[in-house]
Design an enzyme around this catalytic site. Structure first.
Site, PDB file in Angstrom:
ATOM      1  N   SER A  80       0.826  -1.203   0.000  1.00  8.83           N
ATOM      2  CA  SER A  80       0.000   0.000   0.000  1.00  8.83           C
ATOM      3  C   SER A  80       0.868   1.265   0.000  1.00  8.83           C
ATOM      4  CB  SER A  80      -0.935  -0.039   1.213  1.00  8.83           C
ATOM      5  OG  SER A  80      -1.908   0.960   1.137  1.00  8.83           O
TER       6      SER A  80
ATOM      7  N   LYS B 189     -11.451   9.880  -8.291  1.00  8.92           N
ATOM      8  CA  LYS B 189     -10.587  11.059  -8.140  1.00  8.92           C
ATOM      9  C   LYS B 189      -9.303  10.699  -7.399  1.00  8.92           C
ATOM     10  CE  LYS B 189     -14.220  14.598  -8.144  1.00  8.92           C
ATOM     11  NZ  LYS B 189     -14.870  15.675  -7.355  1.00  8.92           N
TER      12      LYS B 189
END
Length: 442
Positions: free
Chosen positions: A101, A141
């Site tokens: 991550s 986004k």
């Protein structure tokens, strides 16, 4: 959060950094980070970079093993590495470690990236702060923003590396050591620090300023900078299990203080533990619904003690606590142990049930206030007492009472009340056997 970071940095300068090496000498500064990406990590890296720049180090190595973490903190670390004035290298280490991550971004933002054998990198998909799926528009986004950021970091590594990095975000893919090296995601594979520096020696890197530097670290002295005690404490607090224990014990202590005020120790400990627990929740992006359920659980426990419903509210409190604790941490990098959740729920529930039992026993005890409470009390003779003579006065429980005695008693003697007869007391010398106590009579 900014204030905490400034305090951490200030303390770290005095507590954690080693003395700077002689100016101009070959030196490698090494930092080591394990666990979620937290604000303490940002302060630690900032302090390490400052130390490396001040001593003129040839390279800063960040050994990294992280499951990921807060995106905003990740951006801070990426910015620090990308704009460093000394060459930087992120080393995913030890074997079995990972840069998942947010760790993927941190690794790729350095001038050089390396991995130890049997480590992994990737799986950088977007999730909500508490692990939940987020709105499709907002997700798009954020994803596009992160894709653009990681592409800019991997452009110099070639099209295969850029394509993989994009898929790490959009498809949550990961790569092992050999795959990462083959794709050009990393530059080096090394078993330990010595092998890493030997391979990095002679490599050329371009800093953010445009300066091109050729590394000369094969024979460099290694200076390890550890986290300061305060940074280490803040980093430890971001363990979800520690956070859960702090909140549970803090809540328990605060409830105890509210129910039995005056000791202050419970209140002080409860406030400190709860405050530290809330700091952890903020660093871990906890789900506040879970916190609300845990708070409701303690409310139910208190109601159980006040109402004594024979376990009904206590059972509801245990259920609310378990669900709240499980909801509290839902991210892939921060989950509390199920066994710890169950153990805390059982322990707290048992404590409040025991408290309820004590309350019920107290309700069935005879009253010990008023006149009945005087029987067995010790007092002091204020006027002498004579058998068959006029009543004398004794001081007991802060009040003067008329009293009779079967034996002569001089002023100043200590007596024990054996019976209450209206507004008069029967007393005996304090040394008399307690089996002479009588019941009160009107």
């Amino acid at each position: 959060m900014l204030a905490i970071g400034l305090v951490v940095t200030a303390l770290g300068i005095h507590l954690g950094a080693s003395p700077a090496a002689a100016q101009g000498g070959q030196e490698v500064v090494v930092l080591t980070v394990e666990g979620p990406v937290t604000p303490a990590m940002g302060s630690y890296l900032e302090r390490g970079l400052e130390a490396a720049e001040e001593s003129g180090a040839d390279l800063l190595v960040l050994r990294l093993d992280t499951p990921g973490g807060n995106v905003e903190v990740m951006r801070q670390l990426v910015g620090q590495l990308s704009n460093a004035t000394v060459p930087t290298l992120v080393y995913v280490w030890p074997s079995g470690g990972r840069a998942a991550s947010a760790g993927t971004f941190i690794t790729l933002s350095a001038d050089l990236a390396a991995m130890a054998p049997q480590t992994t990198i990737g799986a950088a998909s977007v999730v909500g702060g508490s692990g939940e799926e987020i709105d499709e528009t907002l997700s798009a986004k954020i994803t596009n923003d992160l894709v653009a950021a990681i592409r800019s970091q991997t452009e110099r590594r070639g099209p295969e590396a850029s394509e993989w990095a994009e898929r790490a975000i959009t498809e949550a893919i990961a790569a092992n050591t050999n795959e990462a090296l083959e794709l050009g995601i990393i530059d080096l594979v090394a078993r330990d620090l010595d092998e890493l520096l030997a391979q990095a020696d002679g490599r050329t890197v371009e800093l953010a300023s445009g300066e091109v530097v050729t590394l000369d670290v094969g024979e460099a002295a290694v200076r390890e900078i550890e986290m300061s005690p305060f940074e280490e404490l803040l980093h430890i607090l971001t363990d979800p299990n520690i956070a859960l224990m702090l909140l549970s014990l803090g809540g328990l202590a605060l409830v105890y203080e509210l129910m039995s005020p005056g000791g202050y120790i419970g209140g002080i400990f409860g406030f400190i533990a709860t405050a530290l627990g809330l700091y952890s929740l903020g660093a871990l992006n906890a789900d506040w619904t879970g916190l609300a359920l845990m708070a409701f659980a303690f409310v139910l426990f208190v109601v159980e003690i006040k109402a004594a419903t024979h376990g009904l509210f206590a059972a509801g409190g245990v259920a609310a606590f378990v669900f709240g604790a499980l909801l509290l941490f839902q991210t892939s990098y921060a989950r509390a142990s199920l066994w710890l959740v169950l153990a805390l729920a059982v322990g707290i529930g048992a404590y409040f049930l025991i408290s309820v039992a004590a309350v019920l026993r107290t309700r069935h005890q005879p009253a010990i206030t008023g006149r009945e409470g005087l029987v067995g009390s010790v007092g002091e003779v204020r006027t002498s007492l004579e058998p068959g003579g006029p009543e004398g006065l004794i001081l007991v429980a802060g009040e003067l009472w008329k009293a009779r005695s079967p034996v002569p008693l001089a002023k100043g003697c200590h007596v024990r009340v054996v019976a209450v007869r209206g507004l008069h007391l029967d007393v005996v010398p304090e040394t008399e056997s307690s089996d002479m106590l009588l019941v009160a009579e009107p």
